[in-house]
Design a protein around this motif. Structure first.
Motif, mmCIF file in Angstrom:
data_model
loop_
_atom_site.group_PDB
_atom_site.id
_atom_site.type_symbol
_atom_site.label_atom_id
_atom_site.label_comp_id
_atom_site.label_asym_id
_atom_site.label_seq_id
_atom_site.Cartn_x
_atom_site.Cartn_y
_atom_site.Cartn_z
ATOM 1 N N ASN A 561 3.949 7.492 0.321
ATOM 2 C CA ASN A 561 2.753 6.346 0.399
ATOM 3 C C ASN A 561 2.443 5.468 -1.095
ATOM 4 O OD1 ASN A 561 1.058 8.319 -0.851
ATOM 5 N ND2 ASN A 561 -0.629 7.603 0.325
ATOM 6 N N THR A 562 2.945 6.264 -2.015
ATOM 7 C CA THR A 562 3.667 5.679 -2.883
ATOM 8 C C THR A 562 4.817 4.580 -4.063
ATOM 9 O OG1 THR A 562 4.069 7.638 -4.217
ATOM 10 C CG2 THR A 562 2.008 7.803 -4.156
ATOM 11 N N THR A 563 5.146 4.573 -3.061
ATOM 12 C CA THR A 563 6.775 3.978 -3.077
ATOM 13 C C THR A 563 6.329 2.533 -3.104
ATOM 14 O OG1 THR A 563 7.105 3.713 -0.804
ATOM 15 C CG2 THR A 563 8.236 5.054 -2.025
ATOM 16 N N GLY A 564 5.618 1.370 -2.238
ATOM 17 C CA GLY A 564 5.262 0.392 -3.250
ATOM 18 C C GLY A 564 3.895 -0.084 -1.945
ATOM 19 N N ASN A 565 3.941 -1.304 -2.355
ATOM 20 C CA ASN A 565 2.098 -2.061 -1.959
ATOM 21 C C ASN A 565 2.325 -2.947 -0.734
ATOM 22 O OD1 ASN A 565 0.282 -0.380 -4.047
ATOM 23 N ND2 ASN A 565 1.266 -1.925 -4.970
ATOM 24 N N SER A 566 1.804 -2.596 0.123
ATOM 25 C CA SER A 566 1.697 -4.057 1.752
ATOM 26 C C SER A 566 1.014 -5.193 0.993
ATOM 27 C CB SER A 566 1.872 -3.644 2.335
ATOM 28 O OG SER A 566 0.625 -1.890 2.862
ATOM 29 N N SER A 567 1.206 -6.289 1.541
ATOM 30 C CA SER A 567 0.552 -7.768 1.225
ATOM 31 C C SER A 567 0.253 -7.996 2.485
ATOM 32 C CB SER A 567 1.278 -8.206 0.285
ATOM 33 O OG SER A 567 2.864 -8.526 0.958
ATOM 34 N N LEU A 568 -0.235 -9.115 2.639
ATOM 35 C CA LEU A 568 -0.474 -9.746 4.243
ATOM 36 C C LEU A 568 0.398 -10.476 4.693
ATOM 37 C CD1 LEU A 568 -4.161 -10.914 2.732
ATOM 38 C CD2 LEU A 568 -4.007 -9.645 4.927
ATOM 39 N N PRO A 585 0.612 3.106 10.585
ATOM 40 C CA PRO A 585 0.238 3.905 10.424
ATOM 41 C C PRO A 585 0.734 4.281 9.151
ATOM 42 C CG PRO A 585 2.710 3.160 11.076
ATOM 43 C CD PRO A 585 2.009 2.464 11.156
ATOM 44 N N GLN A 586 0.013 5.251 7.686
ATOM 45 C CA GLN A 586 -0.179 5.785 6.820
ATOM 46 C C GLN A 586 0.335 6.797 6.982
ATOM 47 O OE1 GLN A 586 -1.384 3.810 3.933
ATOM 48 N NE2 GLN A 586 -1.595 1.796 5.981
#
Length: 908
Positions: A561-568, A585-586
């Motif tokens: 869960n540290t490979t990228g950031n999601s956006s709207l 899903p996290q």
């Protein structure tokens, strides 16, 4: 107004005036900064501007420091006159000048004065009149000594001379000098040369006797010519050679003539070895200088070198009798740069290929780069006559011998043009060419044409089309600029880089050469990168489009869960939407899975590795398991476990760290690992092993196993205890275990290092005994006495138990005691020392070759400006005495042994 405020304003005014004065006088001006003063007065005398500064004056002339009670600053002549007692500190030479009425010429960096005292790290010089210029110091009516820094009165030895010349760091030359011992004249010398730091220019006298040459003499005698030339006369004498006398010179001269900056010369005519007559010559002559030219951007720089080396060469050596000459000159004008080079050799014709070409001569003209808008052009032309090794690829050149001489014209140019034909498009054109044309009619051509058009879409997407033409042909008769192979290529390339969806990049590139057949074309390459949580993927492949075959493929994927950031998500208009995104899903924050592998057409599938990492709340807590599988075999190459755990409940009072590695290698049946437990970053308990699960044939153990406890290395006091050794899994125990320990402690003036190894009972080792011990310690008692020692003990055994024999060896190397003698409150003037270097051997407890103790007693008299060493080896019955002077190592005076007296000056 108070005196303090008035002084502050005077300092500010003087600082501004000093900085302004430092800018006058052109490129050679020196900056004068006024640090402190009381009063300031400006005067005009005979059309000269004077600044009178009085009080406690302190000036900074660049990095030099000037102190005086009154200073007259002549801004017109650029001089500082220090009235009365004053001092001048030279930062470059580390010299202190103190005297009366010093005059500092800022333009020439020169200092003159009367009744001046000069001191540095080596010498103290007093003179009635002193003149200091860069690199030299002159004095009349001078007194100098190297004993002044010792602080003793009177000086052990000194010299008084009518005229002195000092070259800092090199030598001191005195004319009509008197030698003073304890300030009492004892000897008159018309000329005296005292070497300083430069060991290469020290005087040398060696007298010897050789079985072939008979008596030999080597003498190096320094000299000086004027104020710019320093040299050494080289004298050589060999009794049995014909002729017997050799002569040479080694000198260096600084700016002896106009347009000459530096001259170096080393020349030695040495008699040839016994059996031959005549001389061998070694020559190394070099000149470097500058010639001012009008309109040029800088002076013409030139260098000249002449070298020859015959001494030590055999009669059949091809380099014997060869004199090499090199000359180069370079000038830089606003429109172009020109060079002239001449490289030649004189002597016997070469019989082998030359390693570097001769230029007889070569002229190069390099115009400055021309630019006009987006167009740039760079040209370079050189012409000359060359002699060099023949190109083996040229039959006509090889037929003329190993070397060939011919003319050559070389033209190089590079053209570049960039443009933007339409929006978001870039066009780049280039042309590079090198053509060489030879007097034999041969030619070589290197041509490279290129064009690239790049179109950008939506900022992140690019599409490029490129075309090129490469042509290399021709054969050079000279090997140094030969072209190996013929090239004819016209590649067309297409490259696409795009972002099809968010956090995903895709690229493809393909090149096709118009002169190659379809089966010879390079493969197309594809790349894919995904960086969207929880997936990070990097994949690449190459495909042969003609054969429709996969050439290579590789990938590396990670789930965390540290490979990228999601956006709207984006709305249809392209802006951030207000609709709430559907939940994704996290991935667990404590788990990371990764895999990597690939494929190669020639070797097949690459090893496949999969790993899982579990992370704790802090980065120091992690556990990783990985497996590498050889798909081609198929077997598991390696299974690996890495772990690191730290207690975080109280990191100050009880920090605890547990880490380790474990590796299983199924092909060899080997298990390798280590583990350690560290407490408070100071104490550590660790274990290490390297074991074969199946004992190798002929071996008595499966590998090694050990456990140790101690402190972490690096502390002032550290210790360690280790138990282990070879281990047998079949019999279930250690075969030859050892228990070893070490202790180290360091304190100011004290150090201690202890080590010991104890053999303990094992399956193949029946005894318990000390096999090795060592001690290394030093102890300083105040500033007058010191004790140090290093000793080792070792036991070895030969034969078969129980009839084996023990050999014990004790080595002292060395055991030393030294005591300083002298008055209280002063540095010791003499040192007494005693040392013992000896080895004792016992076999089954019986001493072998018994001999008495053989200590070495020494006496060192240190008088700062000279030193004397005496040594007595009681075991060898050898007695030696040596003396040392400033800038020199100790020179032996005599060596007395049981065979007689040896004087190195006469019989080294």
């Amino acid at each position: 107004m108070t005196r303090r405020r008035r002084r502050g304003r005077v300092r500010a005014a003087l600082l501004g005036l000093g900085l302004l004065g430092g800018l006058l006088g052109g490129a050679q001006a020196r900056t004068v900064k006024i640090i402190s003063a009381d009063t300031l007065e400006l005067r005009q005398v005979d059309d000269q501007e004077l600044v009178i500064i009085t009080g406690d004056v302190e000036l900074r002339v660049d990095d030099d420091v000037v102190r005086a009670r009154r200073v007259e600053f002549n801004r017109t002549r650029r001089t500082l006159t220090l009235i009365g007692a004053a001092s001048y500190r030279s930062a470059r030479d580390g010299q202190n000048l103190s005297g009366e009425n010093l005059v500092v010429e800022l333009g020439q960096e020169q200092v003159t004065g009367e009744d001046v005292l000069i001191s540095d790290s080596q010498l103290e010089i007093r003179g009635q009149e002193i003149e200091r210029i860069p690199g030299q110091l002159r004095a009349t009516g001078g007194y100098f000594t190297t004993c002044a820094r010792c602080g003793r009165t009177p000086n052990d030895f000194a010299f008084r001379a009518e005229r002195l010349l000092l070259y800092p760091g090199d030598r001191l030359v005195a004319y009509r000098a008197q030698l003073l011992l304890a300030d009492v004249p004892v000897l008159f010398l018309p000329v005296l040369v005292l070497p300083l730091n430069d060991r290469e220019r020290q005087p040398r006298l060696e007298v010897g006797r050789d079985a072939v040459d008979g008596y030999t003499v080597q003498a190096d005698l320094p000299f000086s010519i004027g104020s710019s030339t320093l040299g050494t006369t080289l004298l050589r004498y060999y009794q049995n050679r014909d002729p017997s006398l050799g002569l040479g010179v080694s000198l260096r001269s600084y700016a002896p003539l106009a347009w000459v900056d530096r001259v170096n010369l080393y020349a030695l005519a040495n008699p040839r070895p016994v059996g031959s007559s005549g001389y061998d010559l070694d020559l190394n002559f070099g000149v470097r200088g500058r010639v001012p030219l009008e309109l040029a951007l800088r002076d013409l720089d030139y260098t000249l070198g002449v070298t020859r080396s015959d001494i030590g060469r055999s009669d059949t050596d091809p380099q014997r009798g060869v004199t090499n000459v090199t000359f180069g000159a370079k000038v830089d004008y606003p429109l172009y740069t020109a060079e002239f080079n001449y490289v030649n050799r004189f002597g016997p014709e070469p019989t082998t290929a030359l390693s570097a070409p001769l230029k007889l001569p070569e002229v190069t003209v390099d115009p400055k780069v021309y630019t006009n808008g987006n167009l740039s052009a760079d040209f370079r032309v050189s012409a000359g006559r060359y002699t060099g090794a023949s190109n083996p690829l040229s039959r006509s050149a090889s037929a003329k011998g190993v070397n060939i001489t011919t003319e050559r014209l070389e033209e190089q140019h590079s053209l570049a043009y960039t443009a933007r034909p339409w929006q978001n498009a870039d066009l780049s054109l280039s042309n590079t060419f090198t053509g060489r044309y030879y007097g034999t009619g041969a030619r070589t051509v290197q041509l490279n044409l290129g064009a690239t058009l790049t179109q950008r879409f939506n900022t992140t997407n690019t599409f490029s089309v490129g075309a090129g033409y490469l042509r290399t042909e021709g054969t050079s008769p000279l090997a140094f600029d030969a072209l190996y192979g013929r090239t004819l290529s016209a590649p067309l390339s297409v490259t696409l880089s795009t972002v099809p969806v968010r956090d995903v990049t895709f690229g493809v590139s393909y090149s096709r050469d118009l002169f190659l057949k379809a089966e010879q074309q390079p493969p197309a390459s594809f790349t894919l990168n995904v960086n969207r949580s929880p997936l990070s993927l990097n994949a690449s492949s190459t495909v042969d489009l003609y054969a429709r075959e996969l050439k290579t493929f590789s990938y590396s994927a990670t789930l965390s869960n540290t490979t990228g950031n999601s956006s709207l998500p984006l709305s249809p208009t392209g802006t951030a939407g207000r609709v709430k995104a559907a939940p994704r899903p996290q991935w667990p924050s404590t788990l990371a899975l990764s895999a990597q592998g690939g494929y190669d057409q020639t070797t097949g599938p690459r090893p496949f590795t999969v790993s899982a990492t579990v992370n704790g709340d802090v980065r120091t807590n992690n556990f990783t398991v990985s497996v590498t599988h050889n798909v081609s075999t198929p077997v598991i190459n390696e299974a690996r476990v890495n772990y690191s755990l730290s207690r975080t409940s109280d990191t100050v009072l009880n920090p605890l760290t547990f880490s380790g590695t474990e590796r299983l290698l199924p092909p060899s049946g080997q298990i390798i690992g280590d583990a350690s437990l560290t407490w408070r970053g100071r104490y550590r308990l660790s274990t290490a092993h390297s074991l074969y699960l199946t004992r190798p044939a002929g071996a008595t153990s499966n590998g090694t196993l050990s456990i140790s406890a101690g402190t972490v290395q690096g502390s002032a006091t550290n210790w360690n205890v280790t138990y282990g050794g070879p281990y047998d899994l079949v019999r279930g125990g250690f075969t030859q275990p050892t228990l070893s320990g070490s202790l180290g402690a360091t304190r100011p003036g004290q150090s201690l290092a202890l080590g010991a190894t104890l053999n303990t009972p094992g399956l193949d080792q029946p005894r318990t005994e000390l096999s090795r011990a060592s001690l290394d310690a030093s102890w300083q008692f105040g500033s007058r006495a010191a004790l140090s020692g290093r000793g080792t003990y070792a036991r070895t055994r030969s034969g078969t138990f129980p009839d084996d024999r023990a050999t014990d060896t004790l080595t002292l190397d060395p055991l030393r005691l030294s005591v300083g003698l002298g008055r209280s409150g002063q540095p010791p003037g003499a040192y007494l020392s005693g040392s013992l270097r000896q080895t004792f051997t016992w076999v089954d407890g019986v001493r072998q070759n018994p001999a008495p103790l053989s200590p070495v007693l020494g006496l060192t008299i240190d008088r700062c400006c000279w030193a004397l060493q005496a040594e007595a080896d009681l075991g060898l019955r050898r007695y030696r005495v040596a003396v040392g002077l400033p800038g020199q190592s100790f020179y032996p005076l005599f060596d007395l042994t049981g065979d007689g007296l040896n004087v190195p000056l006469i019989n080294p």
